[in-house]
Structures are given as C-alpha cells and as structure tokens.
Design a protein around this motif. Structure first.
Motif, PDB file in Angstrom:
ATOM      1  N   GLY A  33       0.825  -1.213   0.000  1.00 12.86           N
ATOM      2  CA  GLY A  33       0.000   0.000   0.000  1.00 12.86           C
ATOM      3  C   GLY A  33       0.853   1.254   0.000  1.00 12.86           C
ATOM      4  O   GLY A  33       0.558   2.233  -0.705  1.00 12.86           O
ATOM      5  N   HIS A  34       1.963   1.213   0.758  1.00 14.12           N
ATOM      6  CA  HIS A  34       2.883   2.355   0.804  1.00 14.12           C
ATOM      7  C   HIS A  34       3.533   2.576  -0.554  1.00 14.12           C
ATOM      8  O   HIS A  34       3.644   3.718  -1.031  1.00 14.12           O
ATOM      9  CB  HIS A  34       3.957   2.110   1.874  1.00 14.12           C
ATOM     10  CG  HIS A  34       5.050   3.124   1.871  1.00 14.12           C
ATOM     11  ND1 HIS A  34       6.315   2.838   1.406  1.00 14.12           N
ATOM     12  CD2 HIS A  34       5.081   4.431   2.253  1.00 14.12           C
ATOM     13  CE1 HIS A  34       7.077   3.916   1.521  1.00 14.12           C
ATOM     14  NE2 HIS A  34       6.345   4.892   2.029  1.00 14.12           N
ATOM     15  N   ARG A  37       0.829   3.941  -3.186  1.00  5.71           N
ATOM     16  CA  ARG A  37       0.009   5.103  -2.845  1.00  5.71           C
ATOM     17  C   ARG A  37       0.189   6.231  -3.859  1.00  5.71           C
ATOM     18  O   ARG A  37       1.153   6.246  -4.634  1.00  5.71           O
ATOM     19  CB  ARG A  37       0.396   5.625  -1.446  1.00  5.71           C
ATOM     20  CG  ARG A  37       1.873   5.832  -1.289  1.00  5.71           C
ATOM     21  CD  ARG A  37       2.266   6.312   0.076  1.00  5.71           C
ATOM     22  NE  ARG A  37       2.528   7.734   0.068  1.00  5.71           N
ATOM     23  CZ  ARG A  37       3.586   8.293  -0.511  1.00  5.71           C
ATOM     24  NH1 ARG A  37       4.466   7.544  -1.137  1.00  5.71           N
ATOM     25  NH2 ARG A  37       3.752   9.583  -0.482  1.00  5.71           N
ATOM     26  N   THR A  38      -0.741   7.182  -3.847  1.00  5.68           N
ATOM     27  CA  THR A  38      -0.640   8.338  -4.748  1.00  5.68           C
ATOM     28  C   THR A  38       0.616   9.127  -4.408  1.00  5.68           C
ATOM     29  O   THR A  38       0.877   9.418  -3.240  1.00  5.68           O
ATOM     30  CB  THR A  38      -1.882   9.246  -4.576  1.00  5.68           C
ATOM     31  OG1 THR A  38      -3.038   8.460  -4.799  1.00  5.68           O
ATOM     32  CG2 THR A  38      -1.850  10.406  -5.550  1.00  5.68           C
ATOM     33  N   ARG A 104       8.581   2.902  -7.090  1.00  3.77           N
ATOM     34  CA  ARG A 104       7.611   2.142  -6.292  1.00  3.77           C
ATOM     35  C   ARG A 104       8.174   0.754  -5.949  1.00  3.77           C
ATOM     36  O   ARG A 104       8.059   0.290  -4.811  1.00  3.77           O
ATOM     37  CB  ARG A 104       6.287   2.001  -7.064  1.00  3.77           C
ATOM     38  CG  ARG A 104       5.559   3.331  -7.252  1.00  3.77           C
ATOM     39  CD  ARG A 104       4.160   3.096  -7.827  1.00  3.77           C
ATOM     40  NE  ARG A 104       3.488   4.347  -8.138  1.00  3.77           N
ATOM     41  CZ  ARG A 104       2.917   5.144  -7.246  1.00  3.77           C
ATOM     42  NH1 ARG A 104       2.962   4.831  -5.962  1.00  3.77           N
ATOM     43  NH2 ARG A 104       2.306   6.258  -7.628  1.00  3.77           N
TER      44      ARG A 104
END
Length: 678
Positions: A33-34, A37-38, A104
């Motif tokens: 999720g980290h 994330r946006t 990412r």
C-alpha cells in the motif's frame, strides 16, 4: 545545540527539533500500500516540463558540447560527427532513466529490508518541511555524508514517502555494471560517473553539461556526496570539488538566480560494513560491486544495526553565502557556452562552501553512547583491553563524565531518557558484541576467530587481528571526533609547547590545523575563530583560565586535557611513524605502492617491539593523509601524474615537521601559519 556556523548563514540542528521514527508507521501498515500510494510531489516552480529524453537531447545539442566536439575533432583529426557519436555513447552509459514504477518497486523492497536491519529510522520532520519549501523556490542540491552503502537510496526513499520530488543521484560506474540491480538504480534516478576520468576532455564535457543542464532546468534535486567516496574510517573526508564546481557554475554564470545546498547528516548506531571497512584499511582489496555479492551479503539481514538518524540541515543559499567571496562579473566577459577555467577566486569560494557543508553535516550528526564508550576504550592499553578488560563500573562512570563534556561542547546525543543509564550502555554494547563483550563485570576486546584448523597465527598475523578489532572500535570513536578535535588541538598545544602565551599557542594550533587538514575538516579562513572557540569551550568546562595574554591550566584541567590529549595521540603517533619511515628509507624517490607496505612493515615491527602502541598507524587512509599533508607542506614533491605517482622526499623538511610536532622546535621559531594555507 550551539552552532558555530550560524553567523555564516549556515546552521545545523535546532535545539528542540523533533525526530520521528518513520518505521513505526511502516510496521503498522501495508508495504505494498505504501509503495502504490498516490505520489504527488511539488517540484521547482521555475522548471518547464522535461522528460529524461528531452534532458539528454538538450545536453547533446548544447552549444557548449558542440564547441568542445569541434575542438576535440581538430586536436585528434577525427570528424565532428565521430566525436558526437562518442559523446552520445558516454551519455548513454552515464544518464539516469528515472521512472516512477521503479521508485515504487524500490520503495516496496527497501521497506522490507530496512525493517529487518534497523530498530528505527529517525528523521527530523522540520528539516523535511524546510526542504519541501526550498525545492519549490530554487534548484536544490542534496548533500548527504557517506558512511555506508545503506546511504545510497535512503534519501530517495524518504522523499518518496513524504511526497517530495525524487532526486537524481551521482553514483560510481561500478554500480551500473551490477546485473539487474544497476538498471533498477538507473531507473530510480542514479546517474553513473567513472571513477578515473583523468584528462578525458570529452567525458568531462559531457558530465559537466549533463549536471549543469539538470540544475539549470530544475529537472530534479541533484544528490551527490561532496566527500566523493564512502568514508572507510567513518570520519569526514576532505571534500572533492569537481562535482561542486559543476553544480555551482550555473549560478556563477547567472543562469539561475540562486542555488540551495541542503546538508544532510546520516548517523548510524552500527554500520553494515564495519568489518570490511577495517580490513580494507589494512590492505585487503575491496570486494567488487556485483549482484552476486549483494545476494551473498544477505546474511546482514540477520543482524541488528540499531537506529539510523537522518537529519536534514537548514537550506543554505549560495547567493547569500558567496556574497563578497566571488565577483561574477568576469563570467559576463566570455560567452556562457564556451568552456572557462574557474578563476582562483571561484575555486577558493567553491572550496570554502564545500568545507562549510561538511562541517554542517558534522554539526548535525547524532552520536550514540557507543561512540563515547569507544573514545574511552581506545585509551586503555591494547593488551590490557584484550586480557584483563576494563571494569564495567569504571567504563560507566567515565562514559557519563564524557557525556556531560560532549554536551557542553555542543554534541547531539542519542541517549534515551527515562531509561537507566547502565541499561542504555548495556544495550549499546550488546549491539557491538562482535568487537566487545562483558564478562565477570569487565569489558574485553573481542578478536575475530581465524579459520578452523589453521595453524597458530604468527606474531605479524596477531598484530593484524588485533588491528581489525581496534580499527572497528576506532571508526565509532571517529564519529565523535569533530566534537572534540579543536579543543584537543589546543590541549596538545598547551602540552607540547609548555607555553601559556596565547600567541605562541595560536601559532602551534595553526601548525596542527595545517598538518592535520587532510585528517579533520577545517573551514578555510577560520583558524582564528576555531582557536577562540577552543579557548571558550575549555574555559566553559573549567579546564583552563584565560586572560588577555595567557592561557593557564585550572584545577579541573588535568582530567579533561588528559582525555583530549589521549584522543588525538594515535594520529600524532601514526604521523611520526610515516615521517620516520620516509627519513629512514635509503631512497629519496618512491611510488605510493612501495611506500605504503614499507610504512605498514615499520609500524608492525614497532608494535611488536613495544615502541608503538597505536595500531592506527597500520591504516592506509591515515598513511595517505600524511603523504597529502607533506605534499601540501612541500616536504614531498609529486614527480609525475600517471598510473604510478612518484614522490621525491625532502628528508630535512620531513624531520623538521616531525620535530615541531614533538615539541623539539619551540613555537617562537615557527612562522604563524596563514589561514590561506588551509
């Protein structure tokens, strides 16, 4: 914390800046999720939209590179087109290919790794907020210190986590050769520089135009290590000025209104490569960077490395700091696109800024209790430390005394509150159980075991084994040296000259700065302030009393001055060993490859005979620092610059320097060393 550089417009850590553990949130939430994330950074407001391809095209089509290509074509008889093709190949090898997808991927992987390695990663959030503001206003240069391979991507990871633009990072070209990993680094913003560029005119032109284009366009923050290399001693290294010149030239030429330098201090409770670094200092070749080597090093994930502190210093305005130090008008006399050799004034300004940044990095570093304990353990005779050990109660008492002194000198300590002092020290020592152990109430130095089944070690091998352990401890002492080094040099001046006269002590203090300016960081032109600051600190802690003309020892002086003397004694001993070796050798001309083994051999013999107690004389970094100092003082002359540098020794000059250092020549016979010499 008191900051002695505030008057120059630079500042380190504020008194009450809050550090936040960024791993706390990572341990509670999803790593994926980290990473997904946006990500919405606010870049430099003056930057036009620019892709990596646009950036490379701008470099290759620049007037500067066209001019250099024509010049090289005329000099070599090649066609301009052939030179341009070569330039294109250099840029392809060098340039980054920053892509968010790989950031990412790296964010996900790094989260997994750093949660295993570190108990916490403490970051000063106010520093990040200041950086966020600075990035939007002017081109930003991020300047972290370099103590470990773990430094390399931690800044990018933090900026990604807090929605700041990802920097492009200057990296050594061997990293590019690592299969898969090299490409991941490239796509995470690394651009790769050859370590030995020499006089390759085209390579220099492509590199400088590439860096200057990134700065001019505000493409991204540029990150580089002003020390050039990773410090194998964990001590600050003398700044390398090539990259510094490149990033500042757009300001000197008036192509940007200002440039912001952001010093970043990265501090470790324990460094991943501690044993490898000690072995490298003793002549063991550095392992080649490779993907397989990285995978084999995965065993480090089983170890605990404590806390990492990342301290973002106050942004420094080049425009403000260089006022009165450089006249930019002469840059207007030559077209901006033509190559210009930096004037002496510009070189002095760049050197001053680089040294200032390193001092601010030092001021922002956070010391662990172990660094203070290491300072004290190294003042115990080696044999005693291995065989008898030091009483735990005595070490505790001395460390608490040293903590008070360090805080009085302006140090920044990672000493947890609301925890019994003995527990803080016990856990700090447990983290370093590879070099020290506590047994029956005493602390002993631990030597690495030799290979199983091997014959008993020779006396020389025994020296090396002890040296590995001691150099590992010394590296953590080195993290604290910047706090004590100036007062310690005044303590040496008082002890060596036996004088109480301020002017004589200042003369000797300047001599020490001159001889040790490759060993410790001194900002050019600040000898007088450094001396006055040393006097003030020693007076404040009660070690000396000061009148207009005299400096005298006070009642509390012996304990403090004795500690400070012992702290720098290994460096004095090591320098004297090199002086002795150069004067005893029959030849007057030697190569570096000949002299370093000769110094190590002499130091080993002196240690075995009991004449020398400092194992740090075996360190190749210290030996090279002595040679650099002698070159600067013109006691040694470099004969040719090639793969094999050769040096000619002026033995009389070397003896004189050794005699001054040992106090055989009184300060009255020394000329005061001018600040410009530093």
């Amino acid at each position: 914390m008191t900051n002695t550089y505030r008057e120059s417009g630079a500042a380190g850590v504020e008194d009450e800046e809050e550090f936040v553990d960024i791993l706390e949130e990572r341990r509670r939430s999803s790593d994926l999720g980290h990473a997904l994330r946006t990500f919405n950074p606010h870049p430099y407001r003056g930057a036009p939209p620019c892709s990596t391809a646009d950036l490379n095209k701008a470099v290759l089509e620049s007037q500067y590179l066209r001019y250099v290509a024509k010049e090289i074509a005329m000099e070599t008889g090649s066609s301009v087109e052939a030179v341009k093709q070569e330039a294109c190949g250099i840029l392809e090898e060098m340039s980054h290919n920053l892509q968010l997808g790989f950031i990412r991927l790296l964010g996900f992987t790094l989260t997994k790794v750093i949660k295993r390695l570190f108990t916490s990663i403490q970051v000063n959030m106010e520093g990040l907020n200041r950086l966020q503001q600075a990035i939007q206003e002017y081109p930003v240069i991020l300047m972290p210190n370099h103590r470990s391979y773990a430094d390399f991507l931690v800044i990018s990871y933090l900026l990604f986590t807090y929605d700041l633009p990802i920097p492009v990072i200057a990296a050594g070209v061997p990293l590019a050769g690592m299969k898969i990993i090299g490409e991941i680094f490239r796509r995470s913003g690394a651009f790769f520089i050859r370590r030995a560029i020499g006089s390759d005119k085209l390579y220099w032109a492509v590199l400088s135009e590439y860096v200057k284009t990134i700065v001019r366009r505000g493409f991204a923050p540029v990150e580089f290590y002003v020390e050039g290399l990773r410090s194998r001693t964990l001590k600050s290294l003398t700044p390398k000025l090539g990259m510094m010149h490149m990033v500042l030239e757009p300001f000197f030429k008036g192509e940007v209104y200002d440039i912001t330098l952001v010093p970043i201090s990265i501090s470790y409770d324990r460094v991943l490569e501690e044993s490898l670094l000690a072995q490298e200092l003793l002549g063991v070749p550095k392992p080649k960077e490779s993907t397989m080597g990285l995978l084999k090093a995965s065993r480090v994930l089983q170890e605990d490395y404590g806390t990492m502190h990342v301290n973002f210093g106050h942004p420094l305005s080049v425009r403000q700091l260089s006022q009165g130090k450089i006249n930019r008008c002469h840059y207007n006399l030559i077209p901006r696109d033509l190559p210009q050799k930096p004037a002496a004034e510009a070189q002095a300004c760049v050197s001053w800024l680089a040294h200032l940044v390193v001092r601010v990095q030092e001021g922002g570093s956070v010391l662990s209790p172990w660094s203070l304990m290491a300072c004290l353990l190294l003042q115990i005779p080696t044999t005693s430390l291995i065989e008898d050990g030091l009483a735990w109660d005595q070490l505790t008492q001395k460390t608490l005394w040293l903590r008070k002194l360090a805080l009085g000198f302006g140090a920044h300590l990672n000493w947890p509150g609301q925890v019994p002092e003995s527990d803080v020290m016990s856990s700090s020592m447990a983290l370093h159980r590879s070099v020290v152990r506590r047994k029956a109430g005493r602390v002993h130095l631990v030597l690495e075991e030799g290979p199983a089944g091997k014959q008993p070690v020779s006396a020389e091998e025994g020296v090396v084994r002890r040296a590995v352990a001691l150099l590992m401890v010394a590296s953590y002492r080195n993290q604290a040296l910047h706090v004590f080094v100036r007062p310690a040099m005044l303590a040496i001046a008082i002890h060596t000259t036996k004088s109480t006269q301020r002017d004589e002590l200042f003369t000797f203090f300047c001599f020490l700065q001159d001889i040790f300016s490759n060993e410790f960081i001194f900002v050019p032109g600040r000898s007088n302030q450094d001396f006055e600051e040393s006097c003030s600190l020693l007076q404040k802690c009660g070690a000396i009393q000061i009148s207009q003309q005299e400096v005298t020892e006070s009642e509390a002086g012996p304990q403090i001055l004795s500690f400070l003397l012992e702290l720098l004694q290994p460096f004095i001993d090591s320098y004297q060993v090199v002086f002795r070796c150069l004067c005893e050798e029959e030849v007057h001309v030697f190569s570096e490859k000949q002299v370093l083994p000769a110094i190590r051999s002499l130091a080993t013999r002196l240690i075995l005979s009991g004449e020398l107690h400092s194992y740090e004389a075996l360190s190749s970094d210290t030996q090279k620092n002595v040679l650099s100092a002698l070159l600067r003082l013109e006691a040694v002359t470099k004969l040719r610059v090639a793969e094999q540098n050769e040096y000619r020794v002026n033995k009389a000059a070397v003896r004189r320097i050794g005699d001054i250092l040992s106090g055989k020549i009184p300060p009255q016979m020394l000329m005061p060393a001018p600040d410009a010499r530093l």
